[in-house]
Write a protein that holds these residues in place. Structure first.
Motif: not given
Length: 281
Positions: A198-222
């Motif tokens: 459920t945490g990293k490295p699960a894709r859903a975890f990163f998608e939840a983080a992006l949704a929290r910030l309201g940005v797309g994957a191409g607009e973020a760095v990890m």
């Protein structure tokens, strides 16, 4: 990088080491926020709640609040609510994270004082309350033989195996410490099941983080110190990865990694310059 609007940041090994700020990390985070980037701290830490983490970071000078933090336990609570609502869970974790496991029903929890294998014969399994899920968090003294054998028994009786992460180790001021991923592999092999992460490295975890910030994957760095769980996992989700040479970073692990980070920098203190350089380009 020129389209980046948000920065996802691991905490342990990136901003802090044993909860003490790494050199330049406080100033770098302030500079990034002042430049207008959205920031979310994403962590597999399972020993503290979001509120406790935020309080510790604020005391160290970091400009954050609990709302700026996404933990593996919080993501786990959301996952369980969606995928197995009402499940009764046997929790194997070091630390009190009840506040972040909102809505999760724990019917069996490991006792760090249970060193006697016979202790596994008492409790939920005998009372008729058989867990639906074995929930594995972060390692600590609770991960003794009795607790692991008890979890193995639940899995044999049909419980699902859900883990907050697969981290094999983390770095402290005293050096590397063994984490629950090492024990998780044993449970999977012994019970012939595959854990749901459920945490990293699960894709859903990163998608939840992006949704929290309201940005797309191409607009973020990890930004992380774990090349596999932090950086390459984020890149598989479409996020630009930045690996720091602090925390658990080891050159030999990077060389053997199943992929190449988008960027490698010495420390989080170098991130503002990387973001400025990309903006100028």
């Amino acid at each position: 990088m020129d389209s980046v609007r948000a920065v996802l940041v691991d905490i342990d090994g990136v901003l802090t080491l044993s909860w003490r700020p790494l050199p330049g990390a406080v100033e770098a985070l302030r500079e990034i926020r002042d430049a207008g980037f959205a920031v979310l701290l994403v962590t597999n830490t399972t020993s503290r709640t979001r509120a406790s983490i935020a309080a510790t970071l604020v005391d160290a000078g970091f400009p954050v609040s609990a709302e700026d933090i996404l933990t593996a336990p919080a993501a786990t609570a959301a996952y369980l609510a969606e995928h197995c609502p009402g499940a009764r869970c046997a929790l194997l974790n070091s630390g009190d994270i009840a506040e972040d496991l909102d809505g999760v029903t724990v019917v069996d929890a490991a006792d760090p004082g249970a060193a006697d294998p016979g202790a596994a014969d008492s409790g939920a399994a005998d009372s008729g309350t058989v867990p639906d899920v074995v929930l594995v968090g972060g390692a600590g003294p609770e991960f003794g033989y009795a607790a692991l054998d008890r979890a193995f028994g639940h899995l044999q009786r049909g419980a699902r195996l859900v883990a907050m992460h697969r981290n094999l180790y983390w770095r402290t001021a005293e050096g590397l410490r063994l984490d629950s991923g090492a024990f998780l592999a044993g449970l999977e092999q012994a019970a012939r099941v595959e854990a749901e992460i459920t945490g990293k490295p699960a894709r859903a975890f990163f998608e939840a983080a992006l949704a929290r910030l309201g940005v797309g994957a191409g607009e973020a760095v990890m930004v992380g110190d774990d090349v596999e769980s932090d950086v390459l996992a984020a890149q598989r989700a479409g996020i630009t990865g930045v690996l720091v040479r602090t925390g658990k970073f080891q050159p030999e692990v990077l060389r053997a990694a199943d992929g190449t980070p988008g960027h490698v920098i010495d420390s989080f203190a170098d991130l503002p310059a990387l973001l400025r350089g990309s903006a100028q380009q």
